[in-house]
Motif scaffolding. Sequence first.
Motif: not given
Length: 406
Positions: A215-225, A273-275
């Motif tokens: 896995a890799e570490t990423i910086h992201a906007v997380l969306w949970y609806s 769940l989205a990014i």
Amino acid sequence: MDRANFAELSAWLTEAGLAGKSETAMLDGFCRRAVAAGLPVARAMVIIDTLHPVHEGRVFRWRREGDEGHTEAIEYGPTDEGEAAESWRRSPFFRLVESGGSRLRIRLAAGQAAEFASVVAMQQEGMSDYLAIITRFAADGVIGEMDCVYSSWATDHPGGFDDGQVEALVGLLPMLALAVKCVSLARIAGTLVETYLGRDAGRRVLAGRIRRGVAETIHAVLWYSDLREFTRITDQAPPQQIIPFLNDYAEAVISAVYDNGGDVLKLIGDGTLAIFTADSAAEACRGAIAAQTAMQDRVAELNRRRAGDDLPTTQVYLGLHVGEVFYGNIGSSERLDFTVVGPAVNEVARIAAMCRSVERNVLVSQAFADAMARLERGRLVSVGRYALRGVEHPQELFTLDPFGAT
């Protein structure tokens, strides 16, 4: 007919299949080379079924235009109901399927009756001979409904095809069918992994990033609806309405995310769940906000339509957060999931759940607010500080002011 050219055509088909050329390029190359070898093909069509959530299969058509050829691809939906089913039952291929045959020839120049509408149209265009062929796969080679390749061939040569030309064409078709099947299977693999894993995750899996634990570490906007009152609706609505209900709202959410640069990673019951990732955090935040606006409009239109049909309606509530997550393969050696994990994922789910308590449809975290472009923060209104279950420190949450600065 030039036998040497046929040998070259066979070799070219093998290379085209191995190279993964598109079906349209393959059909165009095949027909042009067949004409050069002495086969007077003027029209050709290849059909193959697929595995796709919307399309049942794909049609590839070629027509000779002077010294060149024109090729087009068309995707078609289900053929088991309505006008599409009627068209299928009136086709030469259906006749072959029903009879168990593999070849149907109609000598138009000799006055043979053209009982099929598609063949009548070709006769009116000046075609003199028509050949429909089914190239079947062995049972072990069947994928879903993909059990054969259908093809048709027509000529405007005054005498039609001669018997030697027909046999030459029939002899070449297994190679064309195999090449088309190879390309179609690669397309199916891409469709399936992107449909079930998400576009970005699917591309990463197809690129070979499937090693367990990588896995890799990423910086992201997380969306949970999530959907409001989903449990109440499922308790009260007839069972046959539940899947269409979920599909309607999932379409509104997922299309809004994809149209604005996001990627859906997981559907969890009625949750999504989205990014969003971009060159800057502010740009990713902008994409998420645009997706929220689009989703809101689509849900409003969906609710108007469903209410008009006397079907249950709901609203979507959403949490947005920014953070570092691990993105990659998680699971056992026999069942892996390509997804994101980390404290930030737990936080965005808790933020979304708070929408019910504070009676808002959208809540964003302090981290999201800090990541937004300065001029866009005027859209945010604080709703206070809250302790989130499973999160160590209380944090300030914000909602979107529809009348705020944009």
